[in-house]
Design a protein around this motif. Structure first.
Motif, short mmCIF file in Angstrom:
data_model
loop_
_atom_site.label_atom_id
_atom_site.label_comp_id
_atom_site.label_asym_id
_atom_site.label_seq_id
_atom_site.Cartn_x
_atom_site.Cartn_y
_atom_site.Cartn_z
N LYS A 131 -34.87 69.37 41.34
CA LYS A 131 -34.10 68.37 42.08
C LYS A 131 -32.66 68.85 42.24
O LYS A 131 -32.12 69.52 41.38
CB LYS A 131 -34.10 67.04 41.34
N ARG A 132 -32.06 68.48 43.34
CA ARG A 132 -30.66 68.84 43.59
C ARG A 132 -29.77 67.96 42.74
O ARG A 132 -29.94 66.76 42.67
CB ARG A 132 -30.33 68.63 45.07
N GLN A 133 -28.79 68.59 42.09
CA GLN A 133 -27.85 67.83 41.28
C GLN A 133 -26.83 67.16 42.18
O GLN A 133 -26.24 67.79 43.06
CB GLN A 133 -27.14 68.76 40.30
N THR A 134 -26.61 65.87 41.96
CA THR A 134 -25.71 65.13 42.84
C THR A 134 -24.26 65.50 42.62
O THR A 134 -23.43 65.27 43.48
CB THR A 134 -25.89 63.62 42.66
N ASN A 135 -23.91 66.09 41.48
CA ASN A 135 -22.52 66.49 41.26
C ASN A 135 -22.17 67.77 42.00
O ASN A 135 -21.05 68.24 41.90
CB ASN A 135 -22.22 66.61 39.77
N LYS A 136 -23.10 68.33 42.74
CA LYS A 136 -22.82 69.52 43.55
C LYS A 136 -22.01 69.18 44.79
O LYS A 136 -21.46 70.05 45.42
CB LYS A 136 -24.13 70.20 43.97
N PHE A 137 -21.97 67.91 45.17
CA PHE A 137 -21.23 67.49 46.36
C PHE A 137 -19.76 67.33 46.00
O PHE A 137 -19.31 66.25 45.66
CB PHE A 137 -21.81 66.19 46.93
N LYS A 138 -19.02 68.44 46.07
CA LYS A 138 -17.64 68.42 45.60
C LYS A 138 -16.60 68.56 46.72
O LYS A 138 -15.41 68.59 46.45
CB LYS A 138 -17.44 69.50 44.55
N HIS A 139 -17.05 68.68 47.95
CA HIS A 139 -16.13 68.83 49.08
C HIS A 139 -16.19 67.59 49.95
O HIS A 139 -17.27 67.19 50.39
CB HIS A 139 -16.50 70.06 49.93
N LYS A 140 -15.05 67.00 50.22
CA LYS A 140 -15.00 65.81 51.09
C LYS A 140 -14.75 66.30 52.51
O LYS A 140 -13.74 66.95 52.79
CB LYS A 140 -13.91 64.86 50.64
N ILE A 141 -15.69 65.99 53.40
CA ILE A 141 -15.56 66.39 54.81
C ILE A 141 -15.37 65.15 55.66
O ILE A 141 -15.76 64.05 55.27
CB ILE A 141 -16.78 67.20 55.29
#
Length: 112
Positions: free
Chosen positions: A3-13
């Motif tokens: 499963k993809r770790q949700t804390n990988k989303f570290k860039h705000k676009i």
């Protein structure tokens, strides 16, 4: 498949879309305006330089931007994504394995 770790989303676009407006001549025109900001993971894919006429160089850089499905389901191909002064045109959007967990947005960076 892990499963993809949700804390990988570290860039705000920022998601920009074409918004209709009426100009001073009472004509309908479109311009890009910010619709929303979402968290993402940006993965560089490929890059190339092409020499053009008159000693100009064209850069072609592609990226994969991964967002949560719930946050990115409004994104369409005619929108643009902005991140720290970089603009990305959307080539296509992929929903991996049709799981509705994440969206993979394949983009080309717009080089000025």
């Amino acid at each position: 498949m892990p499963k993809r770790q949700t804390n990988k989303f570290k860039h705000k676009i920022d998601v920009f879309g074409n918004v209709a407006m009426v100009n001073e001549l009472n004509e309908k025109s479109f311009r890009f305006e910010k619709i929303k900001s979402i968290w993402s993971d940006i993965v560089p894919q490929t890059g190339s330089l092409q020499k053009q006429a008159a000693d100009t160089i064209l850069a072609n850089v592609t990226h994969k931007i991964i967002v949560r499905y719930s946050a990115g389901k409004i994104i369409t191909k005619d929108m643009q994504l902005h991140f720290r002064g970089h603009k990305f045109d959307i080539n296509y959007i992929l929903n991996p394995y049709f799981k509705n967990e994440t969206l993979e947005i394949f983009c080309t960076e717009v080089v000025k």
